[in-house]
Design an enzyme around this catalytic site. Structure first.
Site, PDB file in Angstrom:
ATOM      1  N   LEU A  10       0.864  -1.118  -0.018  1.00 47.35           N
ATOM      2  CA  LEU A  10       0.010   0.020  -0.246  1.00 47.35           C
ATOM      3  C   LEU A  10       0.854   1.064  -0.131  1.00 47.35           C
ATOM      4  O   LEU A  10       1.674   1.558   1.006  1.00 47.35           O
ATOM      5  CB  LEU A  10      -0.895   0.101   1.238  1.00 47.35           C
ATOM      6  CG  LEU A  10      -1.880  -1.370   1.324  1.00 47.35           C
ATOM      7  CD1 LEU A  10      -2.612  -0.872   2.612  1.00 47.35           C
ATOM      8  CD2 LEU A  10      -2.627  -1.600   0.189  1.00 47.35           C
ATOM      9  N   GLY A  13      -0.990   6.710  -0.093  1.00 44.96           N
ATOM     10  CA  GLY A  13      -1.279   7.625   0.928  1.00 44.96           C
ATOM     11  C   GLY A  13      -0.295   9.005   0.758  1.00 44.96           C
ATOM     12  O   GLY A  13       0.873   8.643  -0.111  1.00 44.96           O
ATOM     13  N   ARG A  17       1.884  14.199   7.216  1.00 47.06           N
ATOM     14  CA  ARG A  17       2.694  14.546   8.408  1.00 47.06           C
ATOM     15  C   ARG A  17       4.398  14.807   7.820  1.00 47.06           C
ATOM     16  O   ARG A  17       5.001  15.374   8.636  1.00 47.06           O
ATOM     17  CB  ARG A  17       2.433  13.994   9.581  1.00 47.06           C
ATOM     18  CG  ARG A  17       1.399  13.978  10.300  1.00 47.06           C
ATOM     19  CD  ARG A  17       1.080  12.895  11.254  1.00 47.06           C
ATOM     20  NE  ARG A  17       0.568  11.695  10.783  1.00 47.06           N
ATOM     21  CZ  ARG A  17       0.279  10.648  11.580  1.00 47.06           C
ATOM     22  NH1 ARG A  17       0.975  10.479  12.773  1.00 47.06           N
ATOM     23  NH2 ARG A  17      -0.025   9.788  10.835  1.00 47.06           N
ATOM     24  N   GLY A  82      -8.812   4.637   1.770  1.00 48.73           N
ATOM     25  CA  GLY A  82      -8.744   3.990   2.976  1.00 48.73           C
ATOM     26  C   GLY A  82      -7.968   2.860   2.525  1.00 48.73           C
ATOM     27  O   GLY A  82      -7.734   2.571   1.272  1.00 48.73           O
ATOM     28  N   ASN A 381      55.137  10.449 -11.858  1.00 46.36           N
ATOM     29  CA  ASN A 381      54.737  11.460 -10.724  1.00 46.36           C
ATOM     30  C   ASN A 381      54.448  12.775 -11.368  1.00 46.36           C
ATOM     31  O   ASN A 381      55.093  13.397 -12.141  1.00 46.36           O
ATOM     32  CB  ASN A 381      55.993  11.454 -10.092  1.00 46.36           C
ATOM     33  CG  ASN A 381      55.595  12.273  -8.664  1.00 46.36           C
ATOM     34  OD1 ASN A 381      55.488  11.861  -7.702  1.00 46.36           O
ATOM     35  ND2 ASN A 381      56.086  13.854  -8.710  1.00 46.36           N
ATOM     36  N   ALA A 384      53.419  19.149  -7.943  1.00 48.22           N
ATOM     37  CA  ALA A 384      52.289  19.936  -7.178  1.00 48.22           C
ATOM     38  C   ALA A 384      51.753  20.977  -7.969  1.00 48.22           C
ATOM     39  O   ALA A 384      52.361  21.415  -9.088  1.00 48.22           O
ATOM     40  CB  ALA A 384      53.132  20.495  -5.851  1.00 48.22           C
TER      41      ALA A 384
END
Ligand code: UD1
Ligand code: CA
Length: 531
Positions: A10, A13, A17, A82, A381, A384
């Site tokens: 089900l 709904g 809330r 319902g 490598n 940076a």
């Protein structure tokens, strides 16, 4: 062989809330929606048919079913009249549902497959017309109460808003999970009324109707009431999340995973962890993530839909859609985006972002870099502060770097471009043309320095003022150094003269204004030493 079963979930709904644009059953909880959790719990029943009643947000819920549970057939309940009405529509859409019909509320995500299996097995063994999952809870507020007869048998379910004060005091509740005899259910649903506080057809009224026909009905009491908890608002949703988190964490700890702080460790139910994985605090493992033996994750790490190899470490990182090889290392402070692949022992270091890129075995990008749309060979490598410039403003392009290459700090690889095996690049190189294997590539030419440029072309700016101040300080320093040199020379001359005299003057006789014979302390600011 078990007789044919049907499952009806089900999910029509609204979940008022929740106060949400998203239908309640689509709210997620540790990797699955509420609806998916329920469908997964029902999977071992091997039902011949699975029906999902949709209504509120039907389009969204139907789309979600198609994606996550294509075996589930949506049944539209246009108006939510319902739970009984919902089941009636489902049965009408599939009249040949088989002997056992299992009905589940769509909002009970903690239900375990084993519990549901035991409920259905008991139901089929006893041949009851209905078997209802119930639980003894501390706070039954808002839930349907289980009313038992003098013999202790199930007599009826009464909704709280329709219950007497005496009935409200009952702490045994209806979990919203049932097994029915299909034919008896269909007959009883035809007799439902809307004579209740909400004016709805209550599925729960079926129990008293079956009893009235002297058909056997039973309550199946859950050993762990937590499994029957529903989520009606977001506080309940959060509470269920914490309970599920604890359940999942207990499972993995028992399977050999170390969790330093289980309360801040969130592992989706869809994640797989190998033994000896260590999870540091504040770590979230989500989606289709799998982690190999002995890997170290966290602290402060989120890993989504990714594979982490055995012995790898991922520290303070955000990782999505990535493959991290065995013993590879990620972070601290790294971001790996979809399509990132790290070979064995490769490294994505501090403040490094990767996307749609693969790094070969042992290859390292240790610091401050962006690696986008790149293929990098083994044992290379990357210096940076390197940027893989992958976007020309319209399209993305790839950079390919070979094996054992060494690229300098602060490089830009302007894609599409290639760097051959064993090639080097100098610091600050902007690589626009491919570098052959073994070559060294540098760019930018010799450094040129234009003295006084700022004061000339940016007069009055803070930079010009700072430059002026520095120059003034330098001039003052030079003058002071010259004075100090003079003083030192004078002192040496005086010493030489003194040494020429036969006897030393008594100590302390040097008068004011005379040059002291000890050198000034070079450590004192403002002195004349220039060391
Ligand atoms: C229901 C039960 C209650 C039980 C509780 C457990 C009824 C009348 N009451 O109450 O006894 O203790 O669950 O959580 O059944 N739905 C539809 N169509 C509708 C109405 C509801 O599909 O017309 C779906 C909802 O999406 C939800 C489930 O049915 O997944 C239960 O509905 P909800 O309104 O949450 O029922 P409760 O009032 O919690
Ligand atoms: Ca509910």
């Amino acid at each position: 062989m078990t007789e044919a079963r049907a499952v009806i979930v089900l999910a029509a709904g609204e979940g008022k809330r929740m106060r949400s644009a998203l239908p309640k059953v689509l709210h997620p909880l540790l990797g699955r929606t509420l609806l998916e959790h329920v469908l997964v719990a029902a999977a071992p029943l091997a039902a011949a048919r699975t029906l999902a009643v949709v209504g509120h947000g039907a389009e969204q819920v139907t789309a979600h079913l198609a994606e996550t549970a294509p075996h589930a057939v949506p049944v539209l309940q246009a108006e939510q009249r319902g739970t009984g009405h919902a089941v009636r529509l489902a049965l009408e859409s599939a009249p040949d549902c088989g002997r056992t019909v299992v009905v589940l509320n769509g909002d009970v995500p903690l239900l375990r497959p084993q519990t549901l299996d035991a409920l259905v097995a008991a139901h089929e063994t006893t041949g009851a017309a209905a078997t209802v999952l119930t639980a003894e809870v501390a706070d039954p507020a808002g839930l349907g109460r289980i009313i038992r007869d003098d013999a202790g048998g199930l007599a009826a379910i009464v909704e709280e808003r329709d219950a007497t004060a005496e009935q409200r005091a009952v702490r045994e509740i209806n979990a919203g999970i049932y097994a029915f005899d299909g034919a008896a259910l269909a007959a009883a649903l035809g007799k439902l009324t809307t004579h209740n506080d909400q004016g709805e057809e209550y599925l729960t009224d079926v129990i008293a109707l079956l009893r009235a026909q002297r058909l056997p009905v039973a309550a199946f009491v859950a050993t762990d009431p937590v499994e029957t908890l529903g989520a009606n608002d977001r506080t309940e949703l959060a509470a269920l999340g914490a309970l599920l988190r604890d359940r999942v964490n207990r499972h993995w700890m028992r399977a050999g995973v170390t969790m330093i702080d289980p309360a801040t460790t969130w592992v989706d139910v869809t994640v797989t962890l190998a033994p000896d994985v260590v999870v540091e605090p504040h770590t979230q493992l989500r989606g289709a993530t799998t982690v190999g033996e002995g890997a170290l994750l966290g602290p402060d790490t989120t890993i989504v839909d990714s594979t982490v190899g055995p012995g790898a470490s991922v520290v303070r990182a955000h990782v999505t859609g990535a493959e991290i090889g065995p013993q590879a290392s990620v972070g601290p402070y790294a971001c790996m985006r979809p399509g990132s692949r790290l070979g064995r022992k490769a490294k994505v270091g501090t403040f490094v972002e990767t996307k749609n890129s693969s790094l070969g075995e042992g290859t390292k990008v240790p610091h401050l870099s962006y690696v986008g749309d790149a293929t990098i060979g083994d044992h290379t490598n990357i210096g940076a502060a390197t940027v893989f410039v992958n976007y020309d403003g319209v399209r993305k392009h790839r950079t390919v770097i070979g094996r054992h290459a060494r690229t300098g700090a602060d490089n830009m690889f302007v894609a599409p471009v290639e760097v051959g095996d064993g090639a080097y690049t100098g610091a600050g190189t902007v690589v626009r043309r491919s570098v052959p294997p073994g070559a060294l590539s540098v760019s930018g030419g010799p450094q040129r320095t234009l003295e006084g440029w700022v004061e000339r072309y940016r007069p009055g700016t803070p930079a010009a003022e700072a430059a002026q101040a520095a120059q003034a300080a330098r001039a003052a320093e030079t003058a002071q150094a010259a004075r100090a040199a003079e003083t030192a020379q004078a002192a040496r001359a005086a010493e030489t003269a003194q040494a020429a005299q036969p006897e030393r003057e008594p100590a302390g006789s040097a008068g004011p204004g005379e040059t002291p014979d000890t050198p000034a302390d070079p450590g004192q600011p403002g002195d004349t030493a220039t060391g």
